[in-house]
Design a protein around this motif. Sequence first.
Motif, short mmCIF file in Angstrom:
data_model
loop_
_atom_site.label_atom_id
_atom_site.label_comp_id
_atom_site.label_asym_id
_atom_site.label_seq_id
_atom_site.Cartn_x
_atom_site.Cartn_y
_atom_site.Cartn_z
N SER A 215 -7.52 41.93 -9.61
CA SER A 215 -7.56 41.85 -8.16
C SER A 215 -8.44 40.69 -7.73
O SER A 215 -9.34 40.28 -8.45
CB SER A 215 -8.06 43.16 -7.56
N LEU A 216 -8.13 40.17 -6.55
CA LEU A 216 -8.87 39.06 -5.97
C LEU A 216 -9.34 39.45 -4.58
O LEU A 216 -8.63 40.14 -3.85
CB LEU A 216 -8.00 37.81 -5.90
N ILE A 217 -10.54 39.01 -4.20
CA ILE A 217 -11.12 39.36 -2.92
C ILE A 217 -11.14 38.12 -2.02
O ILE A 217 -11.60 37.06 -2.43
CB ILE A 217 -12.55 39.90 -3.11
N TYR A 218 -10.63 38.28 -0.80
CA TYR A 218 -10.62 37.21 0.20
C TYR A 218 -11.22 37.74 1.48
O TYR A 218 -11.01 38.90 1.84
CB TYR A 218 -9.19 36.71 0.46
N THR A 219 -11.96 36.91 2.17
CA THR A 219 -12.55 37.30 3.44
C THR A 219 -12.38 36.21 4.48
O THR A 219 -12.38 35.02 4.14
CB THR A 219 -14.05 37.66 3.27
N PHE A 220 -12.20 36.64 5.71
CA PHE A 220 -12.15 35.70 6.82
C PHE A 220 -13.55 35.23 7.19
O PHE A 220 -13.73 34.23 7.86
CB PHE A 220 -11.53 36.37 8.07
N TYR A 221 -14.56 35.98 6.75
CA TYR A 221 -15.94 35.73 7.16
C TYR A 221 -16.45 34.38 6.64
O TYR A 221 -16.33 34.07 5.47
CB TYR A 221 -16.85 36.84 6.66
N THR A 222 -17.00 33.60 7.55
CA THR A 222 -17.72 32.37 7.21
C THR A 222 -18.96 32.35 8.09
O THR A 222 -18.85 32.39 9.32
CB THR A 222 -16.86 31.12 7.50
#
Length: 196
Positions: A54-61
């Motif tokens: 699994s890979l984790i992606y976030t919109f947070y910057t």
Amino acid sequence: MKIKTIKLRPLAVLLLTVTLGGLHACKKTGVDPYEGEASVYFELGAKWETVPDSLIYTFYTRGEPTAAEKTVELNVSLLGTPASYDRQVALELDSALAAGENAAQPGIHFEPLPASVTLPAGAFQTVIPVKFLYSGELDTREKKLGIYLRENGDFTLKLPGRNHIRLHISNMAVRPSYWGILLPPPLSFISVLIRQ
């Protein structure tokens, strides 16, 4: 003239045989080409030995406004010989993951995926573009999307464990994997401060 006979010890004979045999074995040049049906697989890790499931992606910057969308490209590689024509890599959503409480919903959390992507003629790799869409619930809850590669008339699946991926998407800060590796445990650091 007198000829002396040289007697070799058994160990010396064995070493000489292995050395000469090794030199003879090194004569082959080139690599045998792959033979078998063409197959595709997810190429996700930097090393062949480590395959993330699994890979984790976030919109947070930090300090930046949240983007309305984020596109992630998943690499799909060819095991076999490139063809002189375009071929299709079949895709399917993970129905078990899609039925879960935290399942990403098409049209809300991601744009619907096509049924297949094209592996161009002569290519060893293609990408699956996954476009994630921001929604307010991602601020407090992670959503999951699973994608399978499927067999079709163009490709088989010869590498078990490399035909499925789970994607986790949110708008939360994600703890980097390297945190805590080089630092001492927090309690020992606090105890040092108290003693001073």
